[in-house]
Design a protein around this motif. Structure first.
Motif, short mmCIF file in Angstrom:
data_model
loop_
_atom_site.label_atom_id
_atom_site.label_comp_id
_atom_site.label_asym_id
_atom_site.label_seq_id
_atom_site.Cartn_x
_atom_site.Cartn_y
_atom_site.Cartn_z
N ASN A 1 -8.87 2.21 -11.45
CA ASN A 1 -9.25 3.56 -11.88
C ASN A 1 -8.43 4.05 -13.07
O ASN A 1 -7.88 5.16 -13.04
CB ASN A 1 -9.09 4.58 -10.74
N GLU B 1 -1.52 -0.48 -9.04
CA GLU B 1 -1.40 0.96 -9.23
C GLU B 1 -2.82 1.52 -9.32
O GLU B 1 -3.60 1.11 -10.18
CB GLU B 1 -0.63 1.29 -10.50
N ALA B 2 -3.16 2.43 -8.41
CA ALA B 2 -4.54 2.89 -8.31
C ALA B 2 -4.65 4.40 -8.49
O ALA B 2 -3.74 5.15 -8.13
CB ALA B 2 -5.12 2.50 -6.95
N SER C 1 -7.11 8.09 -8.09
CA SER C 1 -7.48 8.92 -6.94
C SER C 1 -8.71 8.44 -6.19
O SER C 1 -8.91 8.78 -5.02
CB SER C 1 -7.71 10.36 -7.41
N PHE D 1 -9.52 5.29 -5.41
CA PHE D 1 -9.29 4.04 -4.69
C PHE D 1 -8.90 4.32 -3.24
O PHE D 1 -7.96 5.06 -2.97
CB PHE D 1 -8.20 3.24 -5.39
N GLN D 2 -9.61 3.67 -2.26
CA GLN D 2 -9.41 4.00 -0.85
C GLN D 2 -9.17 2.80 0.06
O GLN D 2 -8.67 2.98 1.18
CB GLN D 2 -10.64 4.75 -0.31
N VAL E 1 2.32 -1.57 -3.85
CA VAL E 1 1.07 -0.82 -3.92
C VAL E 1 1.37 0.67 -4.12
O VAL E 1 2.11 1.27 -3.33
CB VAL E 1 0.23 -1.01 -2.63
N ALA F 1 -0.92 3.83 -4.29
CA ALA F 1 -2.30 4.30 -4.12
C ALA F 1 -2.28 5.54 -3.23
O ALA F 1 -2.30 5.42 -1.99
CB ALA F 1 -3.18 3.21 -3.52
N TYR F 2 -2.27 6.70 -3.82
CA TYR F 2 -2.08 7.95 -3.09
C TYR F 2 -3.19 8.20 -2.08
O TYR F 2 -2.93 8.69 -0.98
CB TYR F 2 -2.02 9.11 -4.09
N LEU G 1 -5.18 5.97 -0.62
CA LEU G 1 -5.52 4.78 0.17
C LEU G 1 -5.74 5.16 1.64
O LEU G 1 -4.90 5.83 2.25
CB LEU G 1 -4.39 3.75 0.07
N SER H 1 1.45 6.71 0.57
CA SER H 1 0.01 6.73 0.86
C SER H 1 -0.21 7.62 2.08
O SER H 1 -0.47 7.13 3.19
CB SER H 1 -0.52 5.32 1.10
#
Length: 417
Positions: free
Chosen positions: A150, A205-206, A208, A210-211, A226, A228-229, A231, A248
């Motif tokens: 993203n 690094e992702a 918003s 990315f889940q 990782v 990814a807030y 996730l 996360s």
């Protein structure tokens, strides 16, 4: 020697089949020539035959046929096999995703380059599978891989629809090309990475959107970072790497299947505790029991914080799947210690397989035993309504497990062999 002979025989059979197909096509063309008065007899061939012809020429030439006439404009896009260079891979994938109404939403392309190939498949216009194949499977180079999911770049119309991406057998040769492709998927929500030989470290690094992240059977992987807030789902299967899961807070489902044991040496308890802390708020958890048998010193900063603050509980956990190599006395005691800090648990699944990693530590999980006694308020699990045991166990172990479970629940143990 046997492998080389089989490989030569396979290549010889492939060439013979290609010659037969080409001869069949030539026969059809000859029949058309005899029956046609105009010069454009080849355009009257079916799309399947034209696509096969295009699969025998370089990818660049196949694309150029779209300029011949209206009849040829979209023919090459319906092809399923092409030849070309590694540098052509991003273009092949982009064109595969071209939302042309005349083409099916589920599409497939096989692209050959050097001694490798890639099978690209789309499903429902939202899901993309990239399966790389290297003919020299026995040899591989170690590599580190950094992925940005993203990214904040101008939206690419052709690729923005992809929300689910599966990557299989990416190697040192193809990782940069794959990274370039991923950078175009600004709306990616789910990523699966599997069987990447030589992958030594992975940094993700992702953004918003990315889940979901799944990593399976990357046997050389010994470090993961990782960021990814948002996730929500994390799945990992393989040896336990040095695993950093950074902030996360929305994580709900985690599968940490480290049944092959630790993947690095010397083993770091601090990193293990950091990972356990990162998943404490999940609702469903699959985890290897040996992680809680590792000797933990209260002098470690994370262990000391857990012990003193007394706030480490799996408060939100509804479903627990416990993976272990046995259910002898020490393993049962460890499981009971963890169950006591799962006050909201509704379903418990115990999966026993002797092939799983066996921790030789004994008593040694006293940190979790003593901690659960220190903080557990409830003596029974009132919400628990399912307890299922799967695997072959000695009758004595089943009886012992049943007796210990009676202490915390009235639910009857269901044994599935």
């Amino acid at each position: 020697m046997g492998k080389k002979l089989r490989k030569k025989k396979k290549n010889r059979n492939r060439k013979q089949n290609q010659h037969k197909e080409i001869n069949a096509i030539s026969k059809q063309i000859e029949n058309l020539v005899l029956g046609e008065k105009d010069d454009d007899f080849i355009s009257r061939l079916t799309d399947d035959i034209l696509c096969h012809i295009l699969s025998l020429v370089p990818f660049k030439c196949a694309v150029q046929t779209s300029l011949l006439s209206t009849r040829w404009r979209y023919v090459w896009r319906k092809g399923i096999e092409f030849q070309g260079k590694l540098e052509d891979v991003p273009r092949v994938i982009t064109l595969l995703l071209d939302p042309i109404e005349k083409l099916s939403s589920d599409r497939k392309v096989q692209f050959h380059f050097r001694q490798s190939s890639i099978l690209a498949t789309t499903k429902e216009k939202l899901e993309l599978h990239l399966n790389f194949c290297n003919e020299e499977q026995e040899t591989f180079s170690l590599f580190d891989w950094s992925l940005e999911v993203n990214p904040h770049i101008p939206i690419c119309e052709l690729a923005s629809c992809i929300k689910v991406l599966h990557l299989k057998s990416v190697n040192n040769l193809t990782r940069e090309i794959v990274s370039s492709v991923i950078s175009k998927f600004q709306f990616l929500e789910s990523l699966k990475i599997s069987e990447c030989k030589g992958l030594r470290s992975l940094f993700i690094e992702a953004g918003s959107r990315f889940q979901s992240l799944t990593i399976l059977d990357c046997l050389q992987l010994n470090e993961i970072n990782v960021f990814a807030y948002n996730l929500k789902t994390l799945v990992f299967q393989g040896q336990l790497p040095w695993f950093w899961l950074k902030f996360s807070p929305h994580l709900e489902n985690a599968i940490l299947d480290f049944r092959n044991g630790p993947g690095y040496n010397p083993f770091a308890c601090e990193n293990l505790l950091s990972l356990i802390l990162a998943v404490k708020n999940v609702k469903t958890l699959t985890i290897s029991g040996w992680l809680f048998k590792v000797p933990v010193s209260k002098w470690l900063s994370s262990a000391g914080a857990i012990w003193e603050r007394k706030d480490f509980l799996f408060n939100d956990l509804k479903e627990l799947c416990w993976i272990d190599s046995s259910m002898e006395n020490h393993s049962i005691a460890t499981l009971m210690s963890i169950l006591k800090i799962c006050p909201s648990l509704e379903k418990l699944f115990i999966n026993v397989d002797p092939a799983n990693y066996f921790s030789s530590c004994k008593g040694e999980s006293s940190f979790w035993k003593n901690y659960s006694k220190r903080v557990a308020n409830a003596t029974t699990l009132d919400h628990l309504n399912v307890v299922e045991l799967k695997g072959s166990l000695d009758e004595d172990d089943v009886i012992l497990l049943t007796e210990r479970l009676v202490e915390i629940t009235s639910v009857k143990l269901m044994h599935v062999k």
